[in-house]
Design a protein around this motif. Structure first.
Motif, mmCIF file in Angstrom:
data_model
loop_
_atom_site.group_PDB
_atom_site.id
_atom_site.type_symbol
_atom_site.label_atom_id
_atom_site.label_comp_id
_atom_site.label_asym_id
_atom_site.label_seq_id
_atom_site.Cartn_x
_atom_site.Cartn_y
_atom_site.Cartn_z
ATOM 1 N N PHE A 29 0.820 -1.227 0.000
ATOM 2 C CA PHE A 29 0.000 0.000 0.000
ATOM 3 C C PHE A 29 0.845 1.264 0.000
ATOM 4 O O PHE A 29 0.321 2.360 0.182
ATOM 5 C CB PHE A 29 -0.957 0.002 1.205
ATOM 6 C CG PHE A 29 -2.157 -0.863 0.989
ATOM 7 C CD1 PHE A 29 -3.197 -0.418 0.191
ATOM 8 C CD2 PHE A 29 -2.249 -2.132 1.561
ATOM 9 C CE1 PHE A 29 -4.308 -1.203 -0.016
ATOM 10 C CE2 PHE A 29 -3.359 -2.926 1.352
ATOM 11 C CZ PHE A 29 -4.396 -2.463 0.556
ATOM 12 N N THR A 30 2.168 1.130 -0.175
ATOM 13 C CA THR A 30 3.027 2.313 -0.165
ATOM 14 C C THR A 30 3.570 2.542 -1.570
ATOM 15 O O THR A 30 4.193 1.651 -2.150
ATOM 16 C CB THR A 30 4.197 2.116 0.819
ATOM 17 O OG1 THR A 30 3.658 1.766 2.090
ATOM 18 C CG2 THR A 30 5.028 3.398 0.935
ATOM 19 N N VAL B 74 -8.994 -1.362 4.269
ATOM 20 C CA VAL B 74 -8.397 -0.138 3.737
ATOM 21 C C VAL B 74 -7.358 0.337 4.754
ATOM 22 O O VAL B 74 -7.684 0.492 5.935
ATOM 23 C CB VAL B 74 -9.450 0.976 3.547
ATOM 24 C CG1 VAL B 74 -8.796 2.233 2.983
ATOM 25 C CG2 VAL B 74 -10.573 0.516 2.656
ATOM 26 N N PRO B 75 -6.100 0.548 4.338
ATOM 27 C CA PRO B 75 -5.110 1.012 5.309
ATOM 28 C C PRO B 75 -5.452 2.421 5.778
ATOM 29 O O PRO B 75 -6.091 3.180 5.072
ATOM 30 C CB PRO B 75 -3.803 1.018 4.509
ATOM 31 C CG PRO B 75 -4.203 1.092 3.082
ATOM 32 C CD PRO B 75 -5.544 0.431 2.982
ATOM 33 N N ASN B 76 -5.039 2.766 6.957
ATOM 34 C CA ASN B 76 -5.358 4.058 7.556
ATOM 35 C C ASN B 76 -4.158 5.002 7.430
ATOM 36 O O ASN B 76 -3.224 4.955 8.218
ATOM 37 C CB ASN B 76 -5.745 3.831 9.023
ATOM 38 C CG ASN B 76 -6.244 5.108 9.665
ATOM 39 O OD1 ASN B 76 -5.918 6.207 9.210
ATOM 40 N ND2 ASN B 76 -7.025 4.974 10.705
ATOM 41 N N SER B 77 -4.222 5.867 6.404
ATOM 42 C CA SER B 77 -3.113 6.795 6.181
ATOM 43 C C SER B 77 -2.973 7.775 7.330
ATOM 44 O O SER B 77 -1.901 8.292 7.605
ATOM 45 C CB SER B 77 -3.336 7.602 4.901
ATOM 46 O OG SER B 77 -3.352 6.756 3.783
ATOM 47 N N ILE B 78 -4.090 8.061 7.968
ATOM 48 C CA ILE B 78 -4.106 9.001 9.085
ATOM 49 C C ILE B 78 -3.282 8.441 10.243
ATOM 50 O O ILE B 78 -2.432 9.133 10.826
ATOM 51 C CB ILE B 78 -5.575 9.226 9.516
ATOM 52 C CG1 ILE B 78 -6.330 9.959 8.421
ATOM 53 C CG2 ILE B 78 -5.667 9.922 10.837
ATOM 54 C CD1 ILE B 78 -5.906 11.386 8.222
ATOM 55 N N ALA B 79 -3.524 7.164 10.560
ATOM 56 C CA ALA B 79 -2.790 6.556 11.676
ATOM 57 C C ALA B 79 -1.306 6.447 11.329
ATOM 58 O O ALA B 79 -0.443 6.779 12.149
ATOM 59 C CB ALA B 79 -3.372 5.179 11.996
ATOM 60 N N LEU C 172 1.079 9.426 11.811
ATOM 61 C CA LEU C 172 1.571 9.792 13.135
ATOM 62 C C LEU C 172 2.977 9.259 13.362
ATOM 63 O O LEU C 172 3.756 9.853 14.099
ATOM 64 C CB LEU C 172 0.628 9.274 14.223
ATOM 65 C CG LEU C 172 -0.728 9.967 14.258
ATOM 66 C CD1 LEU C 172 -1.596 9.353 15.337
ATOM 67 C CD2 LEU C 172 -0.575 11.466 14.492
ATOM 68 N N THR C 173 3.325 8.133 12.727
ATOM 69 C CA THR C 173 4.702 7.650 12.863
ATOM 70 C C THR C 173 5.607 8.218 11.778
ATOM 71 O O THR C 173 6.719 8.638 12.041
ATOM 72 C CB THR C 173 4.753 6.105 12.841
ATOM 73 O OG1 THR C 173 3.922 5.654 11.770
ATOM 74 C CG2 THR C 173 4.230 5.524 14.132
ATOM 75 N N THR C 174 5.089 8.300 10.519
ATOM 76 C CA THR C 174 5.960 8.809 9.449
ATOM 77 C C THR C 174 6.039 10.330 9.458
ATOM 78 O O THR C 174 6.946 10.902 8.882
ATOM 79 C CB THR C 174 5.433 8.385 8.061
ATOM 80 O OG1 THR C 174 4.143 8.985 7.869
ATOM 81 C CG2 THR C 174 5.302 6.880 7.946
ATOM 82 N N THR D 123 1.698 13.142 5.734
ATOM 83 C CA THR D 123 0.309 12.792 5.445
ATOM 84 C C THR D 123 0.093 12.554 3.958
ATOM 85 O O THR D 123 -0.955 12.066 3.560
ATOM 86 C CB THR D 123 -0.649 13.913 5.877
ATOM 87 O OG1 THR D 123 -0.180 15.144 5.327
ATOM 88 C CG2 THR D 123 -0.716 14.018 7.390
ATOM 89 N N ASN D 124 1.072 12.955 3.123
ATOM 90 C CA ASN D 124 0.890 12.838 1.681
ATOM 91 C C ASN D 124 -0.255 13.731 1.206
ATOM 92 O O ASN D 124 -0.908 13.436 0.220
ATOM 93 C CB ASN D 124 0.637 11.374 1.305
ATOM 94 C CG ASN D 124 1.257 11.022 -0.027
ATOM 95 O OD1 ASN D 124 2.188 11.687 -0.469
ATOM 96 N ND2 ASN D 124 0.732 10.013 -0.669
ATOM 97 N N MET D 125 -0.498 14.805 1.954
ATOM 98 C CA MET D 125 -1.505 15.788 1.555
ATOM 99 C C MET D 125 -0.813 17.123 1.323
ATOM 100 O O MET D 125 0.074 17.506 2.090
ATOM 101 C CB MET D 125 -2.554 15.990 2.654
ATOM 102 C CG MET D 125 -3.537 14.852 2.793
ATOM 103 S SD MET D 125 -5.015 15.339 3.744
ATOM 104 C CE MET D 125 -4.349 15.469 5.392
#
Lengths: 344, 344
Positions: free
Chosen positions: A28-29, A52-57, A60-62, A65-67
């Motif tokens: 998913f990356t 569906v993976p949680n990009s939001i969660a 918090l580690t990476t 947000t890719n936004m």
């Protein structure tokens, strides 16, 4: 509320696909190392399980947000719709999501930026409005680059890309002088925007240098819109009875189009026989049959590419380069509203 | 990387403002109970410390991100720019952020939705493209409502709001028949979109009922764009030498405008003397002097309001109401491209 428990996790997907949990994460990356066959098996398993993976969660580690936030001014000007389309196309192709904000022309965008910051965006593109030095500092302190699109803010540490607006204004003055114009009107836009100011300055400086008296350059407030350009033209030449000049320069195409419709539709003026018209931007509409407007082209694709280079999304750790100011030259697109000088 | 340690927290802000940590949280939550004086003291302290609350982190506990995804098709059609503006205005006023996606007309939006879901949006508005039953199910299972704007998907459980497109097509047929037209051309849009199909069906059904033979209704593919409408008109009447009919109906205004410019600019046809033109949407451009297009108005404000009612953002726990299909009537806006029948 959405269910908190019983939700499918990446472990369930890994089990069904017969792979490790880290393989699910890689599948998913964007751009991570995994074979196409394995990725497909994992996506199939995920679809079966409604996972569906949680990009939001994971943000918090990476801390990514890719936004990217895009802060827009006036969508009534088709030029900024064209910019938005170009940005969306390029960002979506990179798998980047776009948070869209609009801010009234000329107003301060600090509030919008405060809201954007709460979403931990990876970068900000500002196509309009003002920006305080303080807010630029807050963003840069947090490692979030701000890129100004088609404007600059004197004294700001934010970088940006813009058309060489002053030189473009000069090009238009030369074109009109070359076609024989000696008296002028100018439709101005947002008085706080450097884009409008620079075009006006380049245009006026060139005319004054070439001996046109200031009294023969009439300034009108067109508010950067079709309706504003239309109304300002009627007010000046119908209500206030200013004499019709040899030429009108719309600081942007959409105001020039408003002026053309007012002149032809309400006053029976022939273009370019009675009066020449010049624009700036080269929006699609300027090329249509009722207008065929001679204008200064802004290279939108080149400008959006430079803007994304400045954002430098691939190097999140890199220090923000402050105060870079990239100027891209415009050029005249000859059509029907200014007679073209014979090439000797 | 942004610093992980040493970052200012809400505790620091609480200490500086002399309030509790929960007061800081309330100060940053729209609509929560806190005095204006206290809120101001907290915001001042936050600004001094460069503190910004992390909506991303808090969304993990509230399971609300306060983000809505807007999935757009064709921004080349000014109608959808107008819709985007109306949605942004209403959502921003509520403090909701907008994730913007574009999807090619007629293509499937499942991929875009998969990406949207990873951002845990609170709702999705879809103004274009197709949507699988499976994807609707995935969204609804996760408690995320999908609202279809100006389309419906037969058999889908997604709710939506649309103009009564079939009835609008009938209104246009009646207007043209009333003005004396007996032979017709029709500029069609996206063949997979129910919007285009419904307008076409309403228009054609009405003509057939009124005795127009099918051979006198020429169908052209205009691809929903200005350029598509322009090219299809030239192809039909210049290259293929179809006889010029009494009237052309553009399934949307922007195609009708392309047809008008092709007919007048390239073929010297007079509108409405030689041929009448009708549109659909009532975009701002349709009212401008070169066009003055008679068209069917879509009530964008009413439609966006209904769309937000269907999203029901204030009731995140509420069960999603499936399959609601709200139809808003359009009405004829009379201008210059169809002679208006004398009111007897």
């Amino acid at each position: 509320m959405k269910p908190l428990s019983g939700r499918v996790t990446s472990l369930d997907v890994a089990a069904l696909a017969g792979v490790s949990q880290s393989a699910v994460s890689r599948a998913f990356t964007e751009g991570s190392s995994i074979s196409e066959a394995k990725r497909k098996a994992i996506l199939d398993a995920a679809l079966k399980l409604n996972y569906v993976p949680n990009s939001i969660a994971s943000s918090l580690t990476t801390r990514r947000t890719n936004m990217v936030a895009v802060i827009l001014g006036n969508l009534d000007n088709p030029f900024y719709v064209q910019v938005l389309k170009a940005l969306i196309t390029r960002l979506q192709a990179r798998g980047v999501q776009i948070l869209t904000f609009t801010v009234k022309n000329g107003s301060n965008s600090d509030d919008a930026l405060m809201r954007v910051l709460r979403y931990q965006v990876d970068g900000i593109i500002l196509t309009s409005a003002q920006l305080s030095t303080r807010m630029t500092g807050i963003c840069h302190d947090r490692g979030i680059p701000i890129v100004l699109f088609n404007r600059y803010i004197p004294g700001s540490s934010a970088s940006g890309v813009r058309c060489d607006n002053a030189a473009g204004g000069r090009l238009m003055a030369e074109a009109l002088l070359g076609a024989g114009a000696r008296s002028f009107a100018l439709l101005k836009g947002d008085p706080n925007g450097t884009t409008s100011q620079d075009r006006q300055r380049g245009f006026t400086d060139c005319l004054l240098e070439r001996g046109i008296p200031p009294a023969d350059i009439l300034e009108l407030e067109g508010q950067s819109t079709y309706d504003g350009g239309h109304a300002a033209t009627l007010r000046a030449f119908l209500d206030e009875r200013h004499p019709i000049p040899d030429a009108i320069f719309g600081i942007n195409d959409i105001m020039a189009m408003g002026a053309m419709d007012a002149l032809r539709g309400e006053m029976g003026v022939k273009i370019p026989a009675d009066l020449m018209v010049g624009g700036f931007d080269n929006i699609d509409e300027a090329d249509r049959w009722p207008y065929r407007l001679t204008t200064v082209r802004q290279p939108v694709d080149e400008m959006t590419e430079e803007a994304l280079n400045l954002l430098d999304l691939d190097n999140p750790g890199a220090a923000i380069q402050p105060g870079i100011d990239i100027k891209v030259p415009g050029r005249i697109v000859w059509r029907s509203t200014i007679p073209r000088p014979v090439d000797l």
